[in-house]
Motif scaffolding. Structure first.
Motif, short mmCIF file in Angstrom:
data_model
loop_
_atom_site.label_atom_id
_atom_site.label_comp_id
_atom_site.label_asym_id
_atom_site.label_seq_id
_atom_site.Cartn_x
_atom_site.Cartn_y
_atom_site.Cartn_z
N GLY A 44 0.80 -1.22 0.00
CA GLY A 44 0.00 0.00 0.00
C GLY A 44 0.83 1.26 0.00
O GLY A 44 0.47 2.26 0.64
N LEU A 45 1.94 1.26 -0.74
CA LEU A 45 2.85 2.40 -0.79
C LEU A 45 2.82 3.04 -2.17
O LEU A 45 2.51 2.38 -3.17
CB LEU A 45 4.28 1.94 -0.48
N GLU A 46 3.16 4.31 -2.22
CA GLU A 46 3.30 5.00 -3.51
C GLU A 46 4.43 4.34 -4.29
O GLU A 46 5.57 4.24 -3.82
CB GLU A 46 3.62 6.47 -3.26
N ALA A 56 19.51 -2.31 -14.74
CA ALA A 56 18.87 -3.56 -14.34
C ALA A 56 19.81 -4.49 -13.58
O ALA A 56 19.50 -5.67 -13.40
CB ALA A 56 18.33 -4.27 -15.58
N SER A 57 20.94 -3.99 -13.14
CA SER A 57 21.85 -4.78 -12.30
C SER A 57 22.63 -3.82 -11.41
O SER A 57 22.57 -2.61 -11.59
CB SER A 57 22.81 -5.60 -13.17
N GLY A 58 23.34 -4.38 -10.45
CA GLY A 58 24.12 -3.53 -9.56
C GLY A 58 23.29 -3.02 -8.40
O GLY A 58 22.43 -3.72 -7.86
N ASP A 59 23.53 -1.75 -8.01
CA ASP A 59 22.91 -1.18 -6.80
C ASP A 59 21.46 -0.77 -7.02
O ASP A 59 21.12 -0.14 -8.02
CB ASP A 59 23.71 0.05 -6.35
N TYR A 60 20.62 -1.12 -6.02
CA TYR A 60 19.23 -0.68 -5.96
C TYR A 60 19.02 0.02 -4.61
O TYR A 60 19.48 -0.47 -3.58
CB TYR A 60 18.26 -1.87 -6.05
N TRP A 61 18.34 1.16 -4.65
CA TRP A 61 18.11 1.94 -3.43
C TRP A 61 16.62 2.02 -3.12
O TRP A 61 15.80 2.16 -4.03
CB TRP A 61 18.64 3.36 -3.58
N LEU A 62 16.27 1.95 -1.83
CA LEU A 62 14.90 2.17 -1.39
C LEU A 62 14.72 3.62 -0.97
O LEU A 62 15.68 4.28 -0.56
CB LEU A 62 14.57 1.25 -0.21
N ARG A 63 13.48 4.11 -1.07
CA ARG A 63 13.18 5.49 -0.68
C ARG A 63 13.61 5.72 0.77
O ARG A 63 13.35 4.91 1.65
CB ARG A 63 11.68 5.76 -0.84
N ARG A 64 14.27 6.84 1.02
CA ARG A 64 14.93 7.08 2.30
C ARG A 64 13.98 7.34 3.46
O ARG A 64 14.38 7.23 4.61
CB ARG A 64 15.91 8.25 2.16
N ASP A 65 12.72 7.69 3.18
CA ASP A 65 11.81 8.02 4.29
C ASP A 65 11.10 6.79 4.86
O ASP A 65 10.24 6.92 5.73
CB ASP A 65 10.77 9.05 3.84
N LEU A 66 11.46 5.60 4.40
CA LEU A 66 10.82 4.38 4.89
C LEU A 66 11.34 4.01 6.28
O LEU A 66 12.53 4.19 6.57
CB LEU A 66 11.07 3.22 3.93
N ALA A 67 10.47 3.48 7.12
CA ALA A 67 10.88 3.01 8.44
C ALA A 67 11.83 1.83 8.28
O ALA A 67 11.67 1.03 7.34
CB ALA A 67 9.66 2.61 9.26
N PRO A 68 12.82 1.68 9.17
CA PRO A 68 13.80 0.59 9.03
C PRO A 68 13.18 -0.80 8.93
O PRO A 68 13.62 -1.63 8.14
CB PRO A 68 14.65 0.74 10.30
N GLY A 69 12.14 -1.04 9.75
CA GLY A 69 11.51 -2.36 9.71
C GLY A 69 10.86 -2.64 8.37
O GLY A 69 10.98 -3.75 7.81
N LEU A 70 10.17 -1.64 7.83
CA LEU A 70 9.53 -1.79 6.53
C LEU A 70 10.57 -1.94 5.43
O LEU A 70 10.41 -2.74 4.50
CB LEU A 70 8.64 -0.58 6.25
N LYS A 71 11.64 -1.19 5.54
CA LYS A 71 12.70 -1.27 4.55
C LYS A 71 13.28 -2.69 4.52
O LYS A 71 13.54 -3.24 3.44
CB LYS A 71 13.79 -0.26 4.86
#
Length: 219
Positions: A44-46, A56-71
């Motif tokens: 249920g996230l944007e 399509a390979s290498g480093d992938y980053w998650l949005r920085r405002d996510l809570a650590p547990g959710l991340k």
């Protein structure tokens, strides 16, 4: 001295003509956009900007405002989704990479985890790293000037030639692996430049195939 900063791989379309049928272009299924859409819907996230990458390979980053547990959950789910794809070899989380000891053996013996660790920077590296299978080119839709790339963990990207030459030298081919960091100490010894102990990361290579040792200056 002549070398290169990286290796490379031919395009899949030509490799198919050379009997390497396992070579292919990556599918959109492993893209950051598809992952963002899938996991955004699941949690249920944007979806826009949820997961970012520079390919399509290498480093992938998650949005920085996510809570650590959710991340952590998103990383685990992304890893499961990606490793189920037939074009993906393995996915390493940043935590798993950081926990891997820095390799100290010769690079050709490194595991994939050690190869990821050698390139890891905690300030800049992704939340997880994707390694595609050997021969999978991370460009789904080629265009003019953009048909192949480099940066995979496989030896066709990691290995480069290193050629030394001077007039009158007795040439030979080095039978064991060397590293680009060996260039500076080898050239320093060759010209008789005295360098303090421990100044180089690499080692001196004897560059002459005759009885003399060009590393006589540096011990």
């Amino acid at each position: 001295m002549l070398t290169a900063d990286h290796g490379g791989f031919d395009i899949p379309e030509r490799l198919h003509e050379q009997a390497l049928e396992t070579s292919s272009r990556v599918s959109e299924a492993v893209s950051a956009k598809v992952l963002s859409d899938t996991l955004g819907k699941r949690y249920g996230l944007e979806a826009k900007g949820l997961i970012l990458s520079d390919g399509a390979s290498g480093d992938y980053w998650l949005r920085r405002d996510l809570a650590p547990g959710l991340k952590g959950k998103l990383v685990d789910d992304a890893k499961a989704l990606l490793e189920a794809d037939p074009q993906v070899e393995v996915v390493f989380s940043a935590a798993a990479i950081a926990a891997t000891p820095m390799p100290t053996t010769s690079p050709e013996t490194w595991t994939l985890a050690e190869r990821a660790r050698a390139s890891y920077n905690p300030l800049h590296s992704g939340d997880f790293v994707v390694f595609l299978k050997r021969g999978v080119v991370p460009i789904a839709n080629p265009g003019p000037g953009y048909v192949a790339t480099h940066g995979s963990p496989w030896d066709y990207d990691r290995r480069v030639p290193i050629l030394f030459w001077r007039k009158g030298m007795t040439g030979f081919e080095q039978p064991s692996a060397v590293e680009t960091v060996d260039i500076a100490p080898s050239l320093a010894a060759w010209i008789g430049l005295k360098i303090p102990e421990g100044a180089f990361d690499g080692r001196c290579l004897d560059l002459d195939g005759g009885p003399d040792n060009t590393c006589g200056v540096i011990r």
